[in-house]
Write an enzyme that holds these catalytic residues in place. Structure first.
Site, short mmCIF file in Angstrom:
data_model
loop_
_atom_site.label_atom_id
_atom_site.label_comp_id
_atom_site.label_asym_id
_atom_site.label_seq_id
_atom_site.Cartn_x
_atom_site.Cartn_y
_atom_site.Cartn_z
N HIS A 1 0.76 -1.42 0.12
CA HIS A 1 -0.11 -0.17 -0.14
C HIS A 1 0.51 1.11 -0.13
O HIS A 1 0.20 2.47 -0.47
CB HIS A 1 -0.61 -0.26 1.34
CG HIS A 1 -2.17 -1.39 1.37
ND1 HIS A 1 -1.72 -2.26 1.46
CD2 HIS A 1 -3.20 -1.11 0.59
CE1 HIS A 1 -2.72 -2.89 2.08
NE2 HIS A 1 -3.11 -2.58 0.87
N ASP B 1 -4.76 -6.10 -7.87
CA ASP B 1 -4.95 -4.98 -6.81
C ASP B 1 -5.39 -4.06 -7.51
O ASP B 1 -4.89 -3.11 -8.11
CB ASP B 1 -3.62 -5.46 -6.08
CG ASP B 1 -4.39 -5.30 -4.19
OD1 ASP B 1 -4.77 -5.34 -4.29
OD2 ASP B 1 -3.11 -5.81 -3.37
#
Length: 361
Positions: free
Chosen positions: A187, A258
């Protein structure tokens, strides 16, 4: 009543901001390239509101947009009040160490409760199970992983998938080919795993290989670079997705990227370039989360490659049976017994704390 748009599901999954759709979100979700919506904790006030939101999304189009959530259990459970508190998957791994047969039974029960409660609220898919191994290195994976033993992960994940199927839901194994070894959180950084392919095949790839032809409906690749195999993150790599996942492992399910907004995707270019790179590498659907302006940019600029199998593959991801059937199911005494058993596995709230897992997968 507005007639739903007759549009096939496109290759982009986006999100929404709140408890109900804004006018600009209805327009975005009606774009022909949109095929799905991912919901987060910010989209949940209570069960009735969630049902209303998913019904509103389903009413926009036929076939309806896929409605997904990142609802694994433990510290990655997006909907809380009115839902059974699910354990982190490590709890099932600990049960495996004591009694594998009982652990497999429990995993199946957890999967059925997880799926049934979501289906009763109109959610099609949870991005679960996590197939990453617990190497005690990656905090963002941590207790989201079942176990350090790839055989245990494979067996427990297969049992969870059987439970998901009982609850009317498909599955998504993540994060291919394995996010557990790297220390960085994709992230926020671009993690690099320097191991060679032989090492990965002997460990992290095992659950994906075992489940590729055994019920795993979709896969989400990692925003991790494995330089011994390719210089691109796995989700943007034809080597990983076409040569290894599709070719070597014979996988024929859906491949979801993702979130394109994660730092692990930043080295690929702007958002349109990221979307094109993921689709060109072999992804069926790309996710753009938490940045509506970037989602609009992708929808305006994306020119997807030919995807002749897209409709067929995405149809497999739709939840089974109508919402009303699941509402009736979860109100039954039998399901209540399953919920009570799962609730006993969940850790106290303090024990569920860990590094924050972003509003992405």
């Amino acid at each position: 009543m507005t007639t739903p748009l007759q549009l096939p599901r496109g290759p982009v999954m986006v999100d929404v901001a709140g408890f109900a759709l804004a006018d600009e979100e209805r327009v975005r979700l009606s774009h022909p390239l949109v095929g799905g919506v991912i919901l987060f904790r910010r989209n949940f006030e209570n069960v009735e509101q969630l049902k209303a939101l998913t019904a509103e999304i389903r009413a926009l189009r036929t076939p309806h947009l896929l409605i997904a959530a990142d609802h694994e259990g433990g510290r990655v459970q997006r909907f809380i009040d009115g839902f059974t508190r699910l354990p982190p998957m490590q709890v099932l791994g600990e049960a495996w160490d004591k009694d594998p047969t009982e652990a497999l039974r429990l995993a199946e029960v957890v999967g059925e409760v997880l799926a049934g409660e979501l289906r009763a609220c109109g959610v099609d898919l949870s991005f679960t199970p996590v197939l990453d191994l617990q190497w005690q290195r990656c905090a963002v994976i941590g207790n989201r992983s079942f176990h350090s033993d790839p055989e245990a992960v494979s067996e427990l994940a297969a049992a969870l998938i059987r439970g998901l199927n009982k609850g009317g839901m498909a599955s998504c194994g993540k994060h291919f080919p394995g996010h557990g070894w790297v220390e960085g959180d994709s992230h926020h950084v671009i993690p690099v795993d320097d191991r060679d392919l032989a090492e990965l095949r002997a460990a992290d790839l095992v659950p994906f290989a075992k489940l590729a032809s055994a019920g795993l409906t979709s896969v989400m690749p990692a925003h991790v670079i494995y330089p011994a195999v390719d210089d691109k993150p796995a989700g943007f790599s034809k080597v990983w997705l076409e040569d290894i996942l599709r070719g070597e492992l014979g996988y024929d399910g859906v491949i979801f990227s993702d979130d394109l907004g994660m730092e692990g995707a930043a080295g690929v270019g702007g958002f349109v370039e990221r979307g094109m790179a993921a689709l060109d590498a072999g992804c069926d659907m790309v996710l753009v989360c938490n940045q509506p302006a970037r989602a609009d940019e992708v929808l305006a600029g994306l020119a997807p490659p030919a995807q002749p199998r897209l409709a067929e593959r995405l149809a497999r991801m739709a939840g089974q049976r109508e919402v009303a059937a699941w509402e009736e199911r979860i109100a039954s005494p039998d399901f209540a017994r399953l919920q009570a058993e799962v609730a006993t596995l969940a850790m106290p709230r303090d024990a569920l704390k860990g590094p924050a897992v972003g509003e992405a997968c």
